[in-house]
Design an enzyme around this catalytic site. Structure first.
Site, PDB file in Angstrom:
ATOM      1  N   ASN A 129      17.015 -16.615  -6.141  1.00  0.00           N
ATOM      2  CA  ASN A 129      17.981 -15.817  -6.900  1.00  0.00           C
ATOM      3  C   ASN A 129      17.764 -14.312  -6.795  1.00  0.00           C
ATOM      4  OD1 ASN A 129      15.625 -16.626  -8.506  1.00  0.00           O
ATOM      5  ND2 ASN A 129      16.558 -15.446 -10.165  1.00  0.00           N
ATOM      6  N   HIS A 130      16.633 -13.857  -6.227  1.00  0.00           N
ATOM      7  CA  HIS A 130      16.392 -12.421  -6.063  1.00  0.00           C
ATOM      8  C   HIS A 130      16.531 -11.949  -4.621  1.00  0.00           C
ATOM      9  CE1 HIS A 130      13.756 -12.682  -9.905  1.00  0.00           C
ATOM     10  NE2 HIS A 130      14.957 -12.242 -10.217  1.00  0.00           N
ATOM     11  N   ASN A 154      10.437 -12.585  -3.694  1.00  0.00           N
ATOM     12  CA  ASN A 154       9.821 -11.557  -4.534  1.00  0.00           C
ATOM     13  C   ASN A 154       8.748 -10.789  -3.766  1.00  0.00           C
ATOM     14  OD1 ASN A 154      11.045 -11.901  -7.221  1.00  0.00           O
ATOM     15  ND2 ASN A 154      10.135 -13.934  -7.149  1.00  0.00           N
TER      16      ASN A 154
END
Length: 260
Positions: A67-68, A40
């Site tokens: 997941n990003h 992030n």
């Protein structure tokens, strides 16, 4: 050998805070290696070459994902170079980059593995099966796992499964540091979540008013990173580099320039 591991770094303000405090932390704890979750690190989720460069320039040696990490296609080329940035190893084989790397720090070689959970997240390869395959070829006893997962039980299961086989299983993803850091029965260091590097009075690094608006309306809301009173959370590992056993794990909680 001392390894510093930093939880999810949120946005440009998180990267800048790492740049400010990391030199002092490295000096204070005589750090040999720094691992940080950077999935992030770009404003608006994901990572970019620019945010990765900020972290590397600040003194981070290995950037892990979650997941990003594949949200921004700009990062794909950096992942393919396999030069310090990894994504979850249990992604489909067509994903760019790799899920693990071996870093040669001044003391010893360290294998860093990134895994992602499956509970309440994407339906990807089982992390237990994935780590079994990776460990078959491990050529160092010093093994750090960043397990990016939602469910506490899943993190604990992986940790006890690997107890005595790896140096540390460290959870990321929830952005909130948990109070369970310690050594498991067979010597593996564990904490359910390292926390984040983001605004102290935010909602997981997001400006709280916008997060509340999203919760109230359930309508699409553009989240803005909270750049006020940014604090860093993570852990310091004291590792016997000859055996790969962790002697001690100490949490770093809400570190600013005023409390190093």
């Amino acid at each position: 050998m001392v390894i510093l591991v930093i939880g999810d770094i949120v946005g440009a303000s998180g990267c800048e805070h790492v740049k400010k405090v990391l030199p002092k932390l490295k000096e204070k704890y005589s750090v040999d290696m720094v691992v940080a979750n950077g999935e992030n690190s770009a404003d608006g989720n994901g990572a970019t070459p620019a945010s990765a460069k900020l972290l590397f320039d600040a003194g981070v040696n290995v950037i892990t994902g979650g997941n990003h990490i594949l949200r921004r296609r700009q990062i794909y080329e950096a992942l393919e170079k396999k030069d310090g940035i990894i994504r979850p190893a249990n992604y489909h084989e067509s994903a760019p980059g790799a899920g693990w790397l071996v870093y040669d720090n001044p003391k010893h070689r360290v294998l860093v593995v990134n895994l992602q959970g499956t509970a309440y997240m994407q339906n990807i390869k089982n992390p237990l099966d994935c780590i079994d395959e990776i460990l078959k070829d491990a050529d160092t006893p010093n093994i750090i796992i960043d397990f990016h997962a939602e469910a506490t039980a899943e993190k604990l299961c992986l940790a006890y499964y690997l107890d005595g086989k790896v140096t540390a299983v460290l959870g990321t993803h929830t952005h909130v540091p948990t109070a369970d850091a310690g050594l498991l029965p067979n010597g593996t260091a564990y904490v359910t979540d390292l926390g984040m590097c983001g605004g102290r009075n935010s909602v997981l690094g997001v400006t709280r008013d916008l997060a509340i608006e999203r919760m109230r309306t359930m309508l699409p809301t553009y989240f803005k990173v909270d750049a006020e009173d940014v604090r860093l959370s993570g852990a310091v590992l004291d590792v016997d580099e000859k055996t790969g056993k962790c002697r001690e794990i100490n949490q770093l909680l809400y570190i600013g320039l005023d409390n190093i």
